[in-house]
Design an enzyme around this catalytic site. Structure first.
Site, mmCIF file in Angstrom:
data_model
loop_
_atom_site.group_PDB
_atom_site.id
_atom_site.type_symbol
_atom_site.label_atom_id
_atom_site.label_comp_id
_atom_site.label_asym_id
_atom_site.label_seq_id
_atom_site.Cartn_x
_atom_site.Cartn_y
_atom_site.Cartn_z
ATOM 1 C CB SER A 124 -0.910 -0.003 1.228
ATOM 2 O OG SER A 124 -0.194 0.463 2.358
ATOM 3 C CE LYS A 125 0.600 6.090 -3.344
ATOM 4 N NZ LYS A 125 1.826 6.648 -3.802
#
Ligand code: GLU
Length: 498
Positions: free
Chosen positions: A261-262
């Protein structure tokens, strides 16, 4: 081209920038095509009008080109199986759906305005194998409507969607080249929608029609699509078409074995570019995300990757995105990059900075990168670590550097002395002469050379640490060295004098 020719495709949906996972899929298809002397097709799956954007189409092209992944057929490259933008194939999809309706393989569904296909839920996607037992999908009863009932709905203005008729008693077997034999009870699939009531084909249907029309021999894609494969196989079966071979490549997880994820840092290819990673290194790294050449070799040239890439080498277990390994790999590639190439790429990155620094002429940048090449992990680090080289203006010395080396009247006295010694140096200001001047000064005054070097370093780099100061001063040049030293002496004269 014979029927056994290898034809693979990369089929991105342009709803965002190219993710590292998408780049890895593109890369595996490219390697497989090149290894087998086959063809790589780029098909842009832009049917979702609400979410796709031309800007992202361009961004995907740019990212692939930057990685040096070339395709043989595609929207821009052309080819005999076009069009390669899926929205331009809408009529083909409608015609194919009409055929299945005529054969009775699909039926009209009047359930609602948007009976969209159920996507795997978050939980299903997150499961390791994507195969967690799923509840039987609720089925509509439109399959049993009489012709009269259908006419009545149509007359009431309800447009039908088209649903695949699936025998719940059977099973669908995916013979995956990576995962092996995976059996899906058809009852967990249910009658699924292939064309929405507005006439738009859904992903599973459009993908099958296009893969068939484009004579795709192998579908190599991310594991998250394994659950779509039985539906696609049912569509091939309904047409009586030979399906391609399928190879689902392992999911990419972060170091905590969760979905990338980010929060894990950069996840898009363009972000890695902006950070100053080398495309060669990123390609090498991505190639090993779920594929192993066997043995311990990690650095592979493109030729080696192509020569050794096989589906048999693709692993079943999740691939872990190890940032430290990527950094290490990037450093290895940086070290061996020819100087002119490294210089050109550093300048390119500098030109994207805002404001663009004023000292980025190639001979100057070449001297800087030569000095920093062995130390930096990325081009971004060269640009950041070397920031004081790329501007002729003043530098703002770091407070901790000032506190450490410039806080006393003695240190300022040493700085004044070294300033005057350097002012007497010839204009060409080469490193060995600078060194001789400073060592001579130390001897004459009975001080250690370090007593001059430390404050000088703070003055001209703004930092307490830097590469060898003689080389640094030489690259900065006499004017900048003296101007920055004077600035520090002037600025500090006030504080020390008080
Ligand atoms: N457009 C789909 C995606 O981006 C393609 C899936 C496939 O390769 O079939 O996920």
């Amino acid at each position: 081209m014979g029927t056994s020719a290898v034809r693979v495709r990369f089929a991105p949906s342009p709803t965002g920038f190219l993710h590292v996972g998408g780049a890895r899929t593109a890369l595996f298809n490219w390697l497989f095509a090149r290894h087998n002397g086959g063809t790589l097709v780029l098909r842009v799956e832009d049917t979702d009008a609400a979410r796709y954007s031309d800007e992202y189409v361009d961004a995907i092209y740019r990212a692939l080109r930057w990685l040096d992944i070339d395709w043989d057929e595609g929207p821009d490259a052309g080819g005999q199986f076009g069009p390669y933008r899926q929205r331009e194939r809408a009529q083909l999809h409608r015609d194919a759906a009409a055929q299945l309706l005529a054969r009775g393989a699909v039926y009209e569904c009047f359930c609602g305005p948007e009976p969209v296909e159920s996507k795997p839920s978050e939980a299903e996607e997150a499961s390791d194998d994507g195969l967690s037992s799923r509840a039987v999908r609720p089925q509509c009863t439109c399959a049993t409507l009489s012709a009269q009932q259908k006419d009545a709905r149509r007359a009431a203005g309800v447009a039908p969607a088209l649903r695949m008729r699936v025998d719940p008693a059977r099973a669908v077997v995916v013979d995956d080249l990576v995962r092996g034999r995976v059996e899906f009870p058809a009852g967990t699939i249910g009658d699924f929608v292939i064309v929405k009531s507005d006439g738009g084909a859904l992903y599973n249907f459009a993908a099958v029609i296009d893969d068939h029309a484009m004579q795709i021999s192998h579908v190599i894609r991310g594991d998250e699509h394994l659950a779509n494969t039985p539906k696609q196989l049912l569509i091939y079966e309904a047409f009586g078409w030979q399906p391609p071979a399928f190879a689902h490549i392992p999911i990419i997880l972060n170091e905590a074995r969760r979905k990338l994820s980010k929060r894990d840092g950069a996840t898009f290819v363009n972000e890695y570019k902006a950070l100053g990673y080398l495309p060669e290194a990123l390609v090498n790294f991505l190639t090993l995300l779920g594929w192993s050449p066997g043995g311990n070799q990690e650095l592979l040239s493109r030729e080696e990757m192509i020569a050794r890439f096989t589906i048999e080498g693709v692993v079943k277990h999740p691939a872990i995105f190890d940032h430290a390994k990527l950094s290490w790999m990037n450093k290895e590639y940086l070290k061996v990059l020819p100087l002119d190439e490294l210089t050109a790429r550093t300048i390119e990155l500098l030109q994207r900075r805002s404001p663009v620094p004023d000292r980025i002429d190639p001979p100057h940048v070449a001297r800087v990168v030569q000095l920093l090449q062995e130390r930096a992990y990325t081009l971004g680090e060269i640009v950041d670590q070397g920031a004081y080289f790329f501007t002729s203006g003043p530098v703002e010395p770091a407070p901790d550097a000032i506190a450490k080396y410039c806080a006393t009247t003695e240190s300022m006295q040493r700085l004044r002395e070294v300033r005057d010694a350097l002012a007497a140096e010839p204009r060409d200001f080469n490193a060995s002469e600078i060194e001789a001047a400073i060592r001579g000064l130390a001897e004459r005054t009975g001080n250690k050379a370090a007593a001059f070097i430390h404050p000088l370093r703070v003055a001209i780099t703004g930092q307490a640490v830097s590469p060898g100061i003689f080389e640094v001063a030489s690259i900065l040049g006499k004017d900048v060295t003296l101007a920055r030293t004077d600035a520090l002496l002037d600025g500090l004269a006030h504080t020390v004098a008080k």
